[in-house]
Design an enzyme around this catalytic site. Sequence first.
Site, PDB file in Angstrom:
ATOM      1  N   SER A  62      33.578  -1.734  36.938  1.00  0.00           N
ATOM      2  CA  SER A  62      33.486  -2.132  38.337  1.00  0.00           C
ATOM      3  C   SER A  62      34.727  -2.912  38.727  1.00  0.00           C
ATOM      4  O   SER A  62      35.301  -3.632  37.896  1.00  0.00           O
ATOM      5  CB  SER A  62      32.241  -2.970  38.598  1.00  0.00           C
ATOM      6  N   HIS A 101      35.865  -2.208  46.737  1.00  0.00           N
ATOM      7  CA  HIS A 101      34.930  -2.218  45.622  1.00  0.00           C
ATOM      8  C   HIS A 101      34.806  -0.800  45.082  1.00  0.00           C
ATOM      9  O   HIS A 101      34.814   0.164  45.844  1.00  0.00           O
ATOM     10  CB  HIS A 101      33.574  -2.714  46.134  1.00  0.00           C
ATOM     11  N   ASN A 132      32.821   1.298  41.599  1.00  0.00           N
ATOM     12  CA  ASN A 132      31.992   1.138  40.418  1.00  0.00           C
ATOM     13  C   ASN A 132      31.522   2.510  39.974  1.00  0.00           C
ATOM     14  O   ASN A 132      31.139   3.332  40.801  1.00  0.00           O
ATOM     15  CB  ASN A 132      30.770   0.251  40.776  1.00  0.00           C
ATOM     16  N   THR A 133      31.610   2.785  38.688  1.00  0.00           N
ATOM     17  CA  THR A 133      30.947   3.971  38.143  1.00  0.00           C
ATOM     18  C   THR A 133      30.235   3.569  36.862  1.00  0.00           C
ATOM     19  O   THR A 133      30.667   2.654  36.156  1.00  0.00           O
ATOM     20  CB  THR A 133      31.917   5.138  37.847  1.00  0.00           C
ATOM     21  N   ARG A 134      29.155   4.244  36.581  1.00  0.00           N
ATOM     22  CA  ARG A 134      28.337   3.847  35.427  1.00  0.00           C
ATOM     23  C   ARG A 134      27.573   5.049  34.882  1.00  0.00           C
ATOM     24  O   ARG A 134      27.322   6.016  35.601  1.00  0.00           O
ATOM     25  CB  ARG A 134      27.357   2.744  35.824  1.00  0.00           C
ATOM     26  N   GLY A 178      19.634  -9.966  32.132  1.00  0.00           N
ATOM     27  CA  GLY A 178      20.333 -11.003  31.369  1.00  0.00           C
ATOM     28  C   GLY A 178      21.810 -10.709  31.233  1.00  0.00           C
ATOM     29  O   GLY A 178      22.424 -10.993  30.211  1.00  0.00           O
ATOM     30  N   GLY A 179      22.373 -10.119  32.270  1.00  0.00           N
ATOM     31  CA  GLY A 179      23.805  -9.827  32.250  1.00  0.00           C
ATOM     32  C   GLY A 179      24.618 -11.111  32.275  1.00  0.00           C
ATOM     33  O   GLY A 179      24.079 -12.214  32.363  1.00  0.00           O
ATOM     34  N   ASN A 180      25.923 -10.949  32.221  1.00  0.00           N
ATOM     35  CA  ASN A 180      26.819 -12.093  32.190  1.00  0.00           C
ATOM     36  C   ASN A 180      27.020 -12.639  33.609  1.00  0.00           C
ATOM     37  O   ASN A 180      27.611 -11.968  34.453  1.00  0.00           O
ATOM     38  CB  ASN A 180      28.146 -11.649  31.581  1.00  0.00           C
TER      39      ASN A 180
END
Lengths: 301, 301
Positions: free
Chosen positions: A119, A133, A135-137, A284-286
């Site tokens: 991202s 912005h 983002n790819t996932r 619970g990501g950063n």
Amino acid sequence: MDTTISSAGNEALEQQKTRAYAWFRQLQDELIQRLEAIEDAAGPPLFHGQAGRFEKKDWKRGDGSEDLGGGTMAVLRGRVFEKAGVHVSCVHGSFSEAFAAQIPGADKSAGQFWASGVSVIIHPRSPRIPAAHMNTRMLVTSDCWFGGGGDLTPVLDYQRRQDFPDAIDFHAAYEKACDGHAQTDYAQFKKQCDEYFHLAHRDEPRGIGGIFYDRLNSGDWAADMAFTEDVGKAFLDVYPELARRRMAESWSDAERDEQLIRRGRYVEFNLLYDRGTTFGLKTGGNIESILSSMPPVVKWP
Amino acid sequence: MDTTISSAGNEALEQQKTRAYAWFRQLQDELIQRLEAIEDAAGPPLFHGQAGRFEKKDWKRGDGSEDLGGGTMAVLRGRVFEKAGVHVSCVHGSFSEAFAAQIPGADKSAGQFWASGVSVIIHPRSPRIPAAHMNTRMLVTSDCWFGGGGDLTPVLDYQRRQDFPDAIDFHAAYEKACDGHAQTDYAQFKKQCDEYFHLAHRDEPRGIGGIFYDRLNSGDWAADMAFTEDVGKAFLDVYPELARRRMAESWSDAERDEQLIRRGRYVEFNLLYDRGTTFGLKTGGNIESILSSMPPVVKWP
């Protein structure tokens, strides 16, 4: 229980995960190079101080008692780009039960998931340069799919029109990225972008749009991966071009103020609506990585 | 269907609504006076420009085709108080079906509700003066209850301790407000405040606490109304005292920066967790009024 995720026998899927993650890291590196080159190219009288450099920081998900993956965040605080983040992550584990119910295939995978993505969020110092912005996932539960997109957020009212050259060029880049792939539908992806990046409480668009897609699985993983790469490459080409075009322009204090107020809308969107933020917070990501999308200075006067 | 809301015959309830709304408006006026008096008392070398004055603005809920109530927002952009809002509202109508399911008694009232309240949010210019929030409200569905509280958000780390004098005095004011009322439980209300004003994603408290209560209905409306008044009066007394105590202190650029970053946490809380914000957005409340709680300048460096 579906064992596609954990089965060591499913080599094809493991190779796909490896390849996707490798691409996301490659795109991170290329984006960093392009943005740092712009930092180098700019200077007085409009931009002051040293050319900015990205600082990379690795993070691990969880408390360290088990391997849940993690990521590498890269943040630039520069002279052209007041704050920019280019992050990759590769995480896996279990969704909470409530969250799993919202995710396709997570019931059949007993809540197990694997996710990787890249991202980028860019907040330029000059209000003449649009924020952006991309983002790819890739997501894996008992199902496997891609999601992502790219969108442009000009902060000055006169630039926030569909007939402004930057908007035309940004849309053209994504139309081209889609047109090379039979399984995509540019008109649909563009519409989804407009619908997604909308502040319902103000009935305002966040920016001028772009494309947005999710749960893309055509049945041909290689084709979907190729499209994912093209979405990244489109951004890699078009955004630096727009930034270079606008960085020669000086701006007024009133335009800076307009920018800082517009950034407030960006914050409202990200904290009230953005699924990526929600996903990150619920898995619970950063925190530092997720909230690095926040603009550096914002006004709600 | 329960007809307590619409029945003209229920004079007692109508009188209660009238009395509660009158108190909220009275408290708005008194808060405005106290805060403007501080604007008058401050001046150079620490505070510059004219003494600030609240600007009042009425708003109506809905598109005007039917009477759904409204409110009066009052916003000050001053020299001591960089941005402060003191708002009253009195709204009624129907909850959306999904929202009604979360509200006690809204099923029995066919989603009909009446709500009135006062809220104050203060973002001082000096980082030495703590930010603060206070809100009290009366809700009517087929049930009737009060909610509210007050909490203090010092923005400098050394002030964000329970043994700092401002924290001690703020807590004492609310303990006193509770102690005069048999139906209240100060320890419980204080605990609820700590639990409510907590940023789960950062595992951080928003401020040093205060009190928070909801769905208060002891069966004695007059007693609950008297407590509601005391919650407002406690704030009216203690906050101006704290502001006057700290406004003689000069501050450093580093402290201003600490304040602007701490304000980012305030924004995160309000947009991610705050029920008042959610309630307002979901019931078609006044966006300008709801989001006037946003701090005037914020940093996410």
